[in-house]
Design a protein around this motif. Structure first.
Motif, PDB file in Angstrom:
ATOM      1  N   ASP A   1       4.940  50.479  -2.011  1.00 42.75           N
ATOM      2  CA  ASP A   1       3.706  50.885  -1.146  1.00 42.75           C
ATOM      3  C   ASP A   1       2.690  50.065  -1.059  1.00 42.75           C
ATOM      4  O   ASP A   1       2.262  49.612   0.378  1.00 42.75           O
ATOM      5  CB  ASP A   1       3.317  52.157  -1.787  1.00 42.75           C
ATOM      6  N   ALA A   2       2.227  49.217  -2.086  1.00 47.18           N
ATOM      7  CA  ALA A   2       1.016  48.238  -1.863  1.00 47.18           C
ATOM      8  C   ALA A   2       1.738  47.210  -0.968  1.00 47.18           C
ATOM      9  O   ALA A   2       0.777  46.110  -0.500  1.00 47.18           O
ATOM     10  CB  ALA A   2       0.611  47.682  -3.261  1.00 47.18           C
TER      11      ALA A   2
ATOM     12  N   TRP B   1       7.874  38.859  -2.563  1.00 48.69           N
ATOM     13  CA  TRP B   1       9.065  39.395  -3.313  1.00 48.69           C
ATOM     14  C   TRP B   1       8.899  39.198  -4.727  1.00 48.69           C
ATOM     15  O   TRP B   1       9.227  40.040  -5.709  1.00 48.69           O
ATOM     16  CB  TRP B   1      10.050  38.653  -2.920  1.00 48.69           C
ATOM     17  N   LEU B   2       8.389  38.136  -5.278  1.00 48.96           N
ATOM     18  CA  LEU B   2       7.953  37.807  -6.655  1.00 48.96           C
ATOM     19  C   LEU B   2       7.241  38.766  -7.141  1.00 48.96           C
ATOM     20  O   LEU B   2       7.168  39.182  -8.480  1.00 48.96           O
ATOM     21  CB  LEU B   2       7.587  36.267  -7.018  1.00 48.96           C
TER      22      LEU B   2
ATOM     23  N   VAL C   1       6.162  43.417   3.837  1.00 46.83           N
ATOM     24  CA  VAL C   1       7.619  43.519   3.875  1.00 46.83           C
ATOM     25  C   VAL C   1       8.014  44.170   5.221  1.00 46.83           C
ATOM     26  O   VAL C   1       7.532  45.356   5.553  1.00 46.83           O
ATOM     27  CB  VAL C   1       7.900  44.359   2.410  1.00 46.83           C
ATOM     28  N   SER C   2       9.032  43.450   5.728  1.00 45.14           N
ATOM     29  CA  SER C   2       9.815  43.922   6.935  1.00 45.14           C
ATOM     30  C   SER C   2      11.075  44.857   6.434  1.00 45.14           C
ATOM     31  O   SER C   2      11.817  44.359   5.873  1.00 45.14           O
ATOM     32  CB  SER C   2      10.142  42.926   7.755  1.00 45.14           C
ATOM     33  N   ALA C   3      11.040  46.138   6.574  1.00 44.68           N
ATOM     34  CA  ALA C   3      12.205  46.980   5.865  1.00 44.68           C
ATOM     35  C   ALA C   3      12.734  47.586   7.245  1.00 44.68           C
ATOM     36  O   ALA C   3      11.932  48.498   7.731  1.00 44.68           O
ATOM     37  CB  ALA C   3      11.561  47.759   4.907  1.00 44.68           C
TER      38      ALA C   3
ATOM     39  N   VAL D   1      17.790  46.208   6.288  1.00 48.22           N
ATOM     40  CA  VAL D   1      17.418  44.770   6.282  1.00 48.22           C
ATOM     41  C   VAL D   1      16.070  44.996   5.423  1.00 48.22           C
ATOM     42  O   VAL D   1      15.255  45.348   6.000  1.00 48.22           O
ATOM     43  CB  VAL D   1      17.210  43.677   7.346  1.00 48.22           C
ATOM     44  N   VAL D   2      15.697  44.088   4.407  1.00 44.10           N
ATOM     45  CA  VAL D   2      14.513  43.928   3.823  1.00 44.10           C
ATOM     46  C   VAL D   2      14.213  42.417   3.767  1.00 44.10           C
ATOM     47  O   VAL D   2      15.048  41.473   3.561  1.00 44.10           O
ATOM     48  CB  VAL D   2      14.247  44.373   2.353  1.00 44.10           C
ATOM     49  N   GLU D   3      12.900  42.117   4.409  1.00 43.90           N
ATOM     50  CA  GLU D   3      12.614  40.548   4.495  1.00 43.90           C
ATOM     51  C   GLU D   3      11.247  40.455   4.132  1.00 43.90           C
ATOM     52  O   GLU D   3      10.305  41.010   4.494  1.00 43.90           O
ATOM     53  CB  GLU D   3      13.017  39.971   5.780  1.00 43.90           C
TER      54      GLU D   3
END
Length: 133
Positions: free
Chosen positions: A101-102, A90-91, A107-109, A82-84
């Protein structure tokens, strides 16, 4: 795969409508919710189309979620990959304003395949779009 591919011109228009704010949130007024929703949803549908599959779920609450990336199909419960993230992050990724990376701290991955979506980003490269007109 989605039933119908998103219209690239519409995706580009949706993303460019919010690009100035994404690049400089302090210097620009936050876009109206319908503009943010359109940009997030069209970029997610594009990712779903360009990276077909069901092994990674990408969530951008409250606007949308898609499954993408080839691999084992998830059918019940919480997906293993899951990526959230929030809409602004996101945009930024979808426009190429942010690199994977930045954006890592925003980002929760989870899951070993989650980061594979970075291969299909940006959806619309705002730098290339600006240079090419």
């Amino acid at each position: 795969m989605p039933k119908r591919a998103p219209d690239p011109a519409q995706v580009r228009a949706d993303l460019l409508a919010v690009a100035d704010w994404v690049r400089d949130p302090e210097g620009h007024e936050r876009p109206a919710r319908p503009l943010l929703a359109a940009a997030v949803r069209s970029s997610l549908r594009t990712l779903e189309h360009t990276a077909p599959g069901h092994s990674v779920e990408v969530r951008v609450p409250p606007f949308g979620a898609v499954q993408c990336v080839e691999g084992p199909r998830h059918t019940r419960g919480t997906p293993p990959n899951v990526v959230e993230t929030d809409a602004a992050t996101w945009l930024g990724l979808a426009l190429g304003v942010l690199t994977w990376d930045a954006a890592a701290d925003r980002v929760s991955a989870s899951g070993h395949r989650a980061t594979e979506i970075s291969r299909w980003l940006p959806v619309v490269d705002v730098h290339r779009t600006c240079e090419n007109g």
